[in-house]
Every structure is written in C-alpha cells, then in structure tokens.
Design a protein around this motif. Structure first.
Motif, PDB file in Angstrom:
ATOM      1  N   TYR A 263       0.686  -1.300  -0.048  1.00 40.46           N
ATOM      2  CA  TYR A 263      -0.123   0.210   0.097  1.00 40.46           C
ATOM      3  C   TYR A 263       0.812   1.175  -0.098  1.00 40.46           C
ATOM      4  CZ  TYR A 263      -2.964   3.722   1.626  1.00 40.46           C
ATOM      5  OH  TYR A 263      -3.671   4.701   1.665  1.00 40.46           O
ATOM      6  N   VAL A 264       0.590   2.397  -0.834  1.00 48.87           N
ATOM      7  CA  VAL A 264       1.375   3.534  -1.033  1.00 48.87           C
ATOM      8  C   VAL A 264       0.364   4.522  -0.673  1.00 48.87           C
ATOM      9  CG1 VAL A 264       2.865   4.889  -2.464  1.00 48.87           C
ATOM     10  CG2 VAL A 264       3.049   2.370  -2.432  1.00 48.87           C
ATOM     11  N   SER A 265       0.445   5.568   0.146  1.00 39.95           N
ATOM     12  CA  SER A 265      -0.569   6.525   0.231  1.00 39.95           C
ATOM     13  C   SER A 265      -0.680   7.402  -0.969  1.00 39.95           C
ATOM     14  CB  SER A 265      -0.107   7.360   1.605  1.00 39.95           C
ATOM     15  OG  SER A 265       0.984   8.202   1.213  1.00 39.95           O
ATOM     16  N   LYS A 266      -1.856   8.264  -1.216  1.00 44.09           N
ATOM     17  CA  LYS A 266      -2.235   8.817  -1.972  1.00 44.09           C
ATOM     18  C   LYS A 266      -1.020  10.317  -2.172  1.00 44.09           C
ATOM     19  CE  LYS A 266      -6.873   8.432  -2.454  1.00 44.09           C
ATOM     20  NZ  LYS A 266      -8.139   9.075  -2.339  1.00 44.09           N
ATOM     21  N   GLU A 267      -0.444  10.661  -0.975  1.00 44.74           N
ATOM     22  CA  GLU A 267       0.574  11.822  -1.021  1.00 44.74           C
ATOM     23  C   GLU A 267       1.786  11.253  -1.603  1.00 44.74           C
ATOM     24  OE1 GLU A 267      -1.241  10.889   1.843  1.00 44.74           O
ATOM     25  OE2 GLU A 267      -2.608  12.574   1.888  1.00 44.74           O
ATOM     26  N   ILE A 268       2.303  10.132  -1.332  1.00 42.90           N
ATOM     27  CA  ILE A 268       3.594   9.639  -1.589  1.00 42.90           C
ATOM     28  C   ILE A 268       3.454   9.377  -3.102  1.00 42.90           C
ATOM     29  CG2 ILE A 268       5.019   7.671  -1.499  1.00 42.90           C
ATOM     30  CD1 ILE A 268       4.271   7.627   1.384  1.00 42.90           C
ATOM     31  N   SER A 269       2.297   8.570  -3.756  1.00 45.49           N
ATOM     32  CA  SER A 269       1.874   8.337  -4.927  1.00 45.49           C
ATOM     33  C   SER A 269       2.029   9.622  -5.713  1.00 45.49           C
ATOM     34  CB  SER A 269       0.746   7.693  -5.170  1.00 45.49           C
ATOM     35  OG  SER A 269       0.349   7.415  -6.553  1.00 45.49           O
ATOM     36  N   ALA A 270       1.692  10.684  -5.414  1.00 46.82           N
ATOM     37  CA  ALA A 270       1.502  11.977  -6.138  1.00 46.82           C
ATOM     38  C   ALA A 270       2.901  12.513  -6.320  1.00 46.82           C
ATOM     39  CB  ALA A 270       0.517  12.826  -5.317  1.00 46.82           C
ATOM     40  N   GLU A 271       3.585  12.573  -5.207  1.00 46.22           N
ATOM     41  CA  GLU A 271       5.000  12.723  -5.069  1.00 46.22           C
ATOM     42  C   GLU A 271       5.873  12.130  -6.209  1.00 46.22           C
ATOM     43  OE1 GLU A 271       6.437  15.511  -3.693  1.00 46.22           O
ATOM     44  OE2 GLU A 271       4.546  16.041  -2.931  1.00 46.22           O
ATOM     45  N   LEU A 272       5.760  10.637  -6.021  1.00 46.46           N
ATOM     46  CA  LEU A 272       6.338   9.936  -7.007  1.00 46.46           C
ATOM     47  C   LEU A 272       6.065  10.072  -8.415  1.00 46.46           C
ATOM     48  CD1 LEU A 272       6.265   6.519  -5.392  1.00 46.46           C
ATOM     49  CD2 LEU A 272       8.193   7.955  -5.639  1.00 46.46           C
ATOM     50  N   ASP A 273       4.833  10.457  -8.719  1.00 41.29           N
ATOM     51  CA  ASP A 273       4.325  10.833 -10.138  1.00 41.29           C
ATOM     52  C   ASP A 273       5.209  12.274 -10.522  1.00 41.29           C
ATOM     53  OD1 ASP A 273       2.931   8.361 -10.480  1.00 41.29           O
ATOM     54  OD2 ASP A 273       1.127   9.594  -9.990  1.00 41.29           O
ATOM     55  N   ALA A 274       5.026  13.311  -9.719  1.00 38.99           N
ATOM     56  CA  ALA A 274       5.461  14.641  -9.753  1.00 38.99           C
ATOM     57  C   ALA A 274       7.160  14.078 -10.120  1.00 38.99           C
ATOM     58  CB  ALA A 274       5.389  15.258  -8.681  1.00 38.99           C
ATOM     59  N   ALA A 275       7.848  13.647  -9.191  1.00 36.67           N
ATOM     60  CA  ALA A 275       9.439  13.342  -9.637  1.00 36.67           C
ATOM     61  C   ALA A 275       9.461  12.698 -11.063  1.00 36.67           C
ATOM     62  CB  ALA A 275       9.828  12.410  -8.621  1.00 36.67           C
ATOM     63  N   ARG A 276       8.667  11.528 -11.317  1.00 33.52           N
ATOM     64  CA  ARG A 276       8.649  10.906 -12.945  1.00 33.52           C
ATOM     65  C   ARG A 276       8.500  11.999 -13.765  1.00 33.52           C
ATOM     66  NH1 ARG A 276       5.424   8.457 -15.923  1.00 33.52           N
ATOM     67  NH2 ARG A 276       3.683   8.784 -14.609  1.00 33.52           N
ATOM     68  N   ILE A 277       7.636  12.732 -13.670  1.00 35.09           N
ATOM     69  CA  ILE A 277       7.176  13.710 -14.695  1.00 35.09           C
ATOM     70  C   ILE A 277       8.269  14.965 -14.798  1.00 35.09           C
ATOM     71  CG2 ILE A 277       5.739  15.707 -15.179  1.00 35.09           C
ATOM     72  CD1 ILE A 277       4.551  12.793 -15.811  1.00 35.09           C
ATOM     73  N   ALA A 278       8.831  15.427 -13.544  1.00 36.64           N
ATOM     74  CA  ALA A 278      10.083  15.947 -13.799  1.00 36.64           C
ATOM     75  C   ALA A 278      11.397  15.666 -14.442  1.00 36.64           C
ATOM     76  CB  ALA A 278      10.271  16.585 -12.277  1.00 36.64           C
ATOM     77  N   THR A 279      11.455  14.331 -14.017  1.00 42.02           N
ATOM     78  CA  THR A 279      12.701  13.649 -14.736  1.00 42.02           C
ATOM     79  C   THR A 279      12.597  13.639 -16.381  1.00 42.02           C
ATOM     80  OG1 THR A 279      13.123  12.475 -12.794  1.00 42.02           O
ATOM     81  CG2 THR A 279      14.004  11.609 -14.787  1.00 42.02           C
TER      82      THR A 279
END
Length: 117
Positions: free
Chosen positions: A4-20
């Motif tokens: 399980y990954v919280s929504k906040e952590i999932s959003a941060e991971l998505d933002a980091a992937r998009i920035a890369t």
C-alpha cells in the motif's frame, strides 16, 4: 509486507517522474504559436503533462529541439495519471525538399554550368 502506498506519496512519485521526463526530453509539440513539452513519443502517439498543457486537438507539429520531425493530426486518447496520451490519426515526416514525381537518375548532374566568359 504491505504494498500500500498513500495518495500523497504516490502523487510525489508521479511528480518526480514527470520532472525527470521533462528534463530529459528535447521533444516539443507546437499548436499554433504555443509549444508544450513532449514527455514520451512512440510510433502511434505521444504524451504531455496534464497540468501544464491544455487539451490539444487537430493539426500539430512535433519538434526535436529546432528540427521539425512530424506534422500530425491528433486526437486525445486518455489520461494516465499526470500524463495525457494522444494518438496520431495521421503522421507525416517533415522533409526539407518537395517530393519528386519522377525517379532521379543517380548519374544526373547536380547543376548546369553556363558558358565561360
């Protein structure tokens, strides 16, 4: 172990992937006089960031830096998290010269020289 990954952590991971992806990509799509960063490009379509790009539709041009790659007719396919996926209805590779309507002889002269004065 839980996956399980919280929504906040999932959003941060998505933002980091998009920035890369934005930092690594030189590709951009141009519609009219506005340009937007292309995150991924494949044979049948491309993705852009959902937040910073309005919904695109119709005829667009795809560039790699300053080099014009394609002129495309696109439709919006679906949103995949922070990315919007578009598919090509038609994709035409850009050429610097007009197409010939005949076969050019490989031994043909490049130019004709006039008489020497």
């Amino acid at each position: 172990m839980s996956t399980y990954v919280s929504k906040e952590i999932s959003a941060e991971l998505d933002a980091a992937r998009i920035a890369t992806l934005k930092k690594a990509s030189r590709l951009r799509v141009q519609m009219g006089d506005k340009t937007y960063k292309v995150l991924r490009l494949w044979k049948d379509g491309f993705t852009v960031e959902t937040e910073s790009t309005p919904r695109l539709r119709g005829l667009v041009d795809i560039y790699d830096g300053a080099r014009h790659l394609y002129q495309c007719l696109i439709i919006a396919a679906d949103a995949e998290g922070p990315e919007m996926r578009y598919e090509f209805k038609r994709s035409t590779a850009h050429a610097d010269t007009a197409p010939l309507d005949y076969a050019r002889d490989p031994d043909a002269p490049i130019a004709l020289l006039g008489p020497a004065e």
